[in-house]
Scaffold this motif. Structure first.
Motif: not given
Length: 377
Positions: A148-149, A162-165, A184-185, A190-191
């Motif tokens: 995500l930006s 409601d959620a983001y994976n 990885y970072e 993004t999480v």
């Protein structure tokens, strides 16, 4: 086993096991795997009873991804004969989602291949979320669109997500071995962006990519530190035409031990039995329900899953029940309920021998979203 008694006690207190204890779960002899399942099952039932949450995937855009994740059939350079199509229209995606909801799914996961969404892509997904929510007001919608930006997580939240994976997939130490086009970072960030925007975070792993026991334990402890609400556990689907197409080193017993280790490290999160369960757990799938409290119904992104009817029969036969709409999945202390933070709930050597490749078990999805055929739900 003293180990298992210790792990159950710690799990019920929501206390993390030590790294050595987590490693020991993976190294229990296969003949003792039922003891491991029984122990971890006590923790699962304490927080989630006998409920099983159903989730349904809708692949909004399939194939032609510019990233080089070696496990993925949609990757750059993949020769897997998967479905390839561009963005579904909002009404097409809502139709696909309706099949899953009709099958009992409480959550619809909207997934799109690619490094991450453009702002126009976020608009498209927002329109799709609105279309789904208009038809099914109670359904949870989870977006999975890649990295995500700035500002995109907030826009998705405002649109009704409601959620983001976004999965971590493997340990930080070995991440570069499976992907070179992002790090990885990037995934961790993004999480965290999704959490900061107020969405429920969903992040998990893929087992069976040639990783060590230590890698599995490290990624699960990293997930505990990141504190997502749900942790999907995927087992590699070894598509021919991908770099990991020859990785067939999982056994049903190994998969059960991995799921048990995840439950002990993350005792009160929604552990989801995800891609590859049919291929690697096979007839032991019902035992996995004693460890995971959530499953994907029907097909996956590019491969076919067990028939939805068979999933429902398996859940009932194993003595579990489908979680109903309106039921809160997470225990009160995680879901913002009245329980205090300190409230307690009620109540072999590593490396099993490789199995022969069973390429007949991997079926390319040819039905559902992006086709003229009805979905599997």
């Amino acid at each position: 086993m003293d180990l298992l008694s210790t792990l159950v006690d710690k799990g019920l207190r929501r206390e993390a096991p030590t790294r050595d204890e987590a490693l020991a779960v993976l190294r229990v002899a296969d003949e003792d795997v039922l003891d491991v399942v029984a122990a971890a099952g006590k923790v699962r039932r304490a927080f989630f009873g006998r409920r099983v949450k159903l989730n349904y995937l809708v692949n909004l855009k399939s194939g032609l991804c510019p990233e080089d994740c070696s496990y993925c059939s949609q990757r750059l350079g993949s020769e897997a004969g998967i479905l390839k199509y561009t963005w579904l229209k909002a009404d097409q995606a809502a139709d696909a989602a309706a099949a899953g909801v009709a099958g009992g799914a409480k959550r619809v996961c909207l997934v799109a291949s690619g490094r991450g969404p453009t702002d126009r892509d976020v608009d498209r997904v927002s329109e799709t979320i609105a279309a789904i929510k208009e038809r099914h007001g109670e359904v949870e919608v989870c977006a999975c669109l890649g990295l995500l930006s700035d500002g995109q997580a907030e826009r998705l939240k405002s649109a009704g997500a409601d959620a983001y994976n976004h999965n971590l997939n493997t340990s930080e130490a070995t991440y570069a071995d499976i992907c070179t086009t992002h790090g990885y970072e990037d995934r961790v960030q993004t999480v965290q962006q999704a959490q900061a925007a107020g969405m429920s975070a969903c992040s998990g792993l893929i087992a069976g990519m040639g990783e060590s026991d230590g890698d599995l334990v490290d990624v699960v402890f990293a997930l505990r530190a990141l504190d997502p609400d749900s942790v999907p556990v995927n087992f590699l689907i070894p598509f021919e035409g991908t770099p990991l197409g020859g990785e067939w080193d999982l056994t049903p017993q190994r998969c059960l031990k991995i799921l048990a280790m995840v439950r002990f490290v993350c005792p009160d999160v929604e552990v989801r039995l995800a891609g590859g369960r049919e291929i690697h757990l096979r007839t032991l799938q019902p035992l996995a329900l004693h460890l995971a409290n959530s499953v994907f119904l029907g097909d996956y992104l590019t491969s076919e899953g067990q028939a939805g009817k068979a999933d429902l029969e398996m859940i009932a036969d194993a003595g579990f029940e489908v979680e109903e709409a309106g039921t809160t999945t997470l225990p009160p202390h995680r879901a913002g309920g009245p329980a205090a933070d300190d409230a307690l709930p009620d109540g072999s050597p590593a490396g099993e021998p490789a199995q022969a490749a069973r390429t007949d078990l991997v079926a390319v999805r040819r039905r559902g979203a992006g086709t003229e055929l009805p979905p599997n739900a």
